[in-house]
Scaffold this motif. Structure first.
Motif, PDB file in Angstrom:
ATOM      1  N   PHE A 131      15.546  13.896   2.971  1.00 39.50           N
ATOM      2  CA  PHE A 131      14.748  14.771   2.204  1.00 39.50           C
ATOM      3  C   PHE A 131      14.177  16.648   2.052  1.00 39.50           C
ATOM      4  O   PHE A 131      14.280  17.017   1.693  1.00 39.50           O
ATOM      5  N   PHE A 132      13.954  16.104   3.753  1.00 34.65           N
ATOM      6  CA  PHE A 132      12.965  17.452   3.626  1.00 34.65           C
ATOM      7  C   PHE A 132      14.298  18.334   4.195  1.00 34.65           C
ATOM      8  O   PHE A 132      13.506  19.577   3.373  1.00 34.65           O
ATOM      9  N   LEU A 133      14.783  18.514   3.787  1.00 35.60           N
ATOM     10  CA  LEU A 133      16.485  19.529   3.771  1.00 35.60           C
ATOM     11  C   LEU A 133      15.970  20.199   2.460  1.00 35.60           C
ATOM     12  O   LEU A 133      16.281  21.429   2.014  1.00 35.60           O
ATOM     13  N   THR A 134      16.183  19.039   2.046  1.00 38.88           N
ATOM     14  CA  THR A 134      15.529  19.218   0.140  1.00 38.88           C
ATOM     15  C   THR A 134      14.870  20.306  -0.163  1.00 38.88           C
ATOM     16  O   THR A 134      14.877  20.847  -0.994  1.00 38.88           O
ATOM     17  N   ALA A 176       1.095   3.981  -3.107  1.00 41.89           N
ATOM     18  CA  ALA A 176       0.181   5.589  -2.724  1.00 41.89           C
ATOM     19  C   ALA A 176       1.747   6.982  -2.249  1.00 41.89           C
ATOM     20  O   ALA A 176       1.193   7.552  -2.929  1.00 41.89           O
ATOM     21  N   ALA A 177       3.303   6.058  -1.618  1.00 41.22           N
ATOM     22  CA  ALA A 177       4.433   7.373  -2.031  1.00 41.22           C
ATOM     23  C   ALA A 177       4.362   7.930  -3.270  1.00 41.22           C
ATOM     24  O   ALA A 177       4.102   9.091  -3.804  1.00 41.22           O
ATOM     25  N   PRO A 178       4.217   7.467  -4.510  1.00 37.47           N
ATOM     26  CA  PRO A 178       4.273   8.178  -5.563  1.00 37.47           C
ATOM     27  C   PRO A 178       2.856   8.855  -5.967  1.00 37.47           C
ATOM     28  O   PRO A 178       2.918  10.076  -7.481  1.00 37.47           O
ATOM     29  N   LEU A 179       1.946   8.570  -6.002  1.00 32.97           N
ATOM     30  CA  LEU A 179       0.779   9.064  -6.384  1.00 32.97           C
ATOM     31  C   LEU A 179       0.203  10.015  -5.404  1.00 32.97           C
ATOM     32  O   LEU A 179      -0.871  11.149  -5.087  1.00 32.97           O
ATOM     33  N   CYS A 180       1.058  11.151  -4.653  1.00 25.43           N
ATOM     34  CA  CYS A 180       0.631  11.962  -3.326  1.00 25.43           C
ATOM     35  C   CYS A 180       0.824  13.127  -4.184  1.00 25.43           C
ATOM     36  O   CYS A 180       1.870  13.043  -4.800  1.00 25.43           O
ATOM     37  N   LYS A 181      -0.162  13.897  -3.764  1.00 25.68           N
ATOM     38  CA  LYS A 181      -0.018  15.431  -4.438  1.00 25.68           C
ATOM     39  C   LYS A 181       0.909  16.238  -4.309  1.00 25.68           C
ATOM     40  O   LYS A 181       1.989  17.033  -4.971  1.00 25.68           O
ATOM     41  N   ARG A 182       1.439  16.226  -2.752  1.00 23.65           N
ATOM     42  CA  ARG A 182       2.173  17.319  -1.748  1.00 23.65           C
ATOM     43  C   ARG A 182       3.815  16.461  -1.975  1.00 23.65           C
ATOM     44  O   ARG A 182       3.118  15.103  -1.769  1.00 23.65           O
ATOM     45  N   LEU A 183       5.034  16.907  -2.244  1.00 23.62           N
ATOM     46  CA  LEU A 183       6.155  16.098  -2.080  1.00 23.62           C
ATOM     47  C   LEU A 183       6.437  15.294  -0.447  1.00 23.62           C
ATOM     48  O   LEU A 183       6.908  14.745  -0.176  1.00 23.62           O
ATOM     49  N   VAL A 192       0.487  -1.088   0.325  1.00 21.91           N
ATOM     50  CA  VAL A 192       0.140   0.184   0.093  1.00 21.91           C
ATOM     51  C   VAL A 192       0.728   0.995  -0.329  1.00 21.91           C
ATOM     52  O   VAL A 192       0.602   2.587  -1.051  1.00 21.91           O
ATOM     53  N   THR A 193       2.043   1.389   0.854  1.00 28.76           N
ATOM     54  CA  THR A 193       3.056   2.467   0.766  1.00 28.76           C
ATOM     55  C   THR A 193       3.590   2.500  -0.883  1.00 28.76           C
ATOM     56  O   THR A 193       3.947   3.566  -0.427  1.00 28.76           O
ATOM     57  N   ALA A 194       3.907   1.765  -1.415  1.00 30.29           N
ATOM     58  CA  ALA A 194       4.186   1.337  -1.567  1.00 30.29           C
ATOM     59  C   ALA A 194       4.306   2.004  -3.337  1.00 30.29           C
ATOM     60  O   ALA A 194       4.294   2.841  -3.944  1.00 30.29           O
ATOM     61  N   ALA A 197       4.442  15.361   1.568  1.00 30.53           N
ATOM     62  CA  ALA A 197       3.180  13.253   2.017  1.00 30.53           C
ATOM     63  C   ALA A 197       3.916  13.027   1.600  1.00 30.53           C
ATOM     64  O   ALA A 197       4.244  10.969   1.783  1.00 30.53           O
ATOM     65  N   THR A 198       4.550  12.393  -0.138  1.00 33.73           N
ATOM     66  CA  THR A 198       5.363  11.175  -0.678  1.00 33.73           C
ATOM     67  C   THR A 198       5.721  10.699   0.545  1.00 33.73           C
ATOM     68  O   THR A 198       6.760   9.509   0.585  1.00 33.73           O
ATOM     69  N   VAL A 199       6.886  12.178   0.451  1.00 34.04           N
ATOM     70  CA  VAL A 199       8.343  11.630   2.127  1.00 34.04           C
ATOM     71  C   VAL A 199       8.431  11.205   3.189  1.00 34.04           C
ATOM     72  O   VAL A 199       8.127   9.287   3.523  1.00 34.04           O
ATOM     73  N   ILE A 200       6.587  11.126   4.046  1.00 33.20           N
ATOM     74  CA  ILE A 200       5.989  11.067   5.570  1.00 33.20           C
ATOM     75  C   ILE A 200       6.002   8.882   4.715  1.00 33.20           C
ATOM     76  O   ILE A 200       5.736   7.909   5.136  1.00 33.20           O
TER      77      ILE A 200
END
Lengths: 299, 83
Positions: B67-70, B18-25, B14-16, B27-30
């Motif tokens: 990722f967050f820093l980027t 969902a990760a690329p389908l998130c709209k906000r970056l 599910v997470t794999a 949310a993808t990272v989380i």
């Protein structure tokens, strides 16, 4: 001597970008004659729209088909492999049996994984440590702020950011960091020092140590961490870690590796323990270096 | 134990997805971070605690921070626009 010195100073100036080498056209990008611009193609608007629409309609379909084919190939490969942990698997030969039986007396590590990655395959891990060292050095080259690439405006902006950070300090983050970071540091040290007989070891212990440093730095600012971990200490620790690994493993190889007679006592993990510490220092410095470079461009 | 493993494997899928389908970056990272966390628990169940510890420290902790820093550098997080 003076000629050598002048060559060195010229080289240093060239590295710093202040001096052009004699054959400057060898190193500078040449400007060729300008190419004629192609006459712009102007499609009729409706046609272009149709083309775009067609592309957008088949693009997801094609990507889905390619993805399904790829997943199918991978699944078929996994299903064709011998199932995990069976006795008659081709990997279950005399090599792992030897490692599992003799790791203790040959390397002094009761954790066979640690004995494998730090002793039998020590060169492999040494290469990985070098990769980490080089990676953080490259990040330094790209992102470190010094007098050559920092303008007054950048400095002022950084100062403003620092003041803003000081104005609104995050209480939750600070209290959590105050409580947690000693324990995380302790756990990282435990994993480093106990890697030869329990899960852990250089890479994971070093990553945990680096994580504790990152937590502390993000809660209290880099001024707080600079009191005991400034750039000089950082570079010293990082270089000493790698050199320690190189010297120890070189000594081990040249005095006879792989169960030949050597003088290294095997109590307390033998060679594994100091190598674990060396790898942990390199990894912790790498993690913290990435963080420091990405946030502020200085240590 | 197998039921727990099944749940974790389902969560991985599910997470794999969902990760690329998130709209906000962000949310993808989380979601990617939760993928790593599930993976770490699975490594423990598969009896490789060395990998679990490394995954939890590197894959979940340090990678997410980087990722967050980027994201902050490219002004993707809320409230990090330059004045």
């Amino acid at each position: 001597m003076s000629k050598k010195e002048s060559a060195w100073t010229r080289f240093a100036a060239w590295v710093n970008g202040e001096h052009e080498p004699a054959e400057s056209r060898l190193f500078s990008m040449g400007m060729g004659p300008r190419k004629e611009r192609r006459p712009e193609i102007t499609l009729p608007k409706r046609e272009e729209k149709q083309r775009l629409h067609g592309f957008l309609s088949w693009y997801p379909v094609a990507s889905a088909v390619i993805g399904v084919i790829l997943v199918g190939i991978l699944l078929a490969t996994v299903l064709a492999m011998p199932s995990f942990g069976q006795v008659e698997n081709p990997t279950n030969n005399e090599v792992p049996a030897h490692y599992l039986q003799h790791t203790r007396e040959e390397t002094g590590a009761s954790n066979a994984v640690a004995g494998m990655i730090l002793n039998y395959r020590g060169f492999d891990t040494f290469g990985e440590s070098c990769v980490l060292f080089l990676a953080v050095s490259c990040v330094f080259i790209l992102l470190l702020r010094d007098e050559n690439n920092t303008s007054q405006k950048d400095l002022e902006q950084a100062q403003r950011r620092e003041q803003r950070r000081k104005r609104r300090q995050d209480v939750i983050l600070q209290e959590a960091a105050r409580l947690l970071s000693p324990f995380i540091l302790l756990f990282g040290a435990y994993m480093l020092l106990g890697g030869h007989h329990s899960p852990g070891g250089g890479f994971s212990g070093g990553a945990v140590l680096g994580g504790a440093l990152i937590l502390y730095a993000s809660a209290f600012g880099q001024d707080a961490i600079r009191r005991f971990f400034n750039e000089k200490v950082y570079n010293t620790v990082r270089v000493i870690g790698l050199m320690l690994y190189a010297v120890l493993f070189g000594y081990y190889i040249f005095t006879g590796a792989n169960g030949l007679e050597n003088h290294i006592p095997l109590d307390y993990g033998g060679l594994i323990l100091p190598i674990d510490i060396a790898v942990g220092l390199v990894v912790a410095c790498t993690m913290y270096g990435f963080y420091a470079m990405f946030t502020r461009g200085e240590l | 134990m197998t039921l727990l493993e099944d749940i974790l494997l389902l969560g991985l899928i599910v997470t794999a997805v969902a990760a690329p389908l998130c709209k906000r970056l962000m949310a993808t990272v989380i979601v990617y971070m939760s993928f790593g966390l599930l993976m770490a628990v699975l490594w423990v169940l598969l009896e490789s605690p060395d990998l679990a510890v490394t995954e939890a420290a590197v894959g979940v902790g340090v990678t997410t921070i980087l990722f967050f820093l980027t994201l902050r550098r490219i002004h993707e997080l809320k409230g990090t626009k330059d004045e």
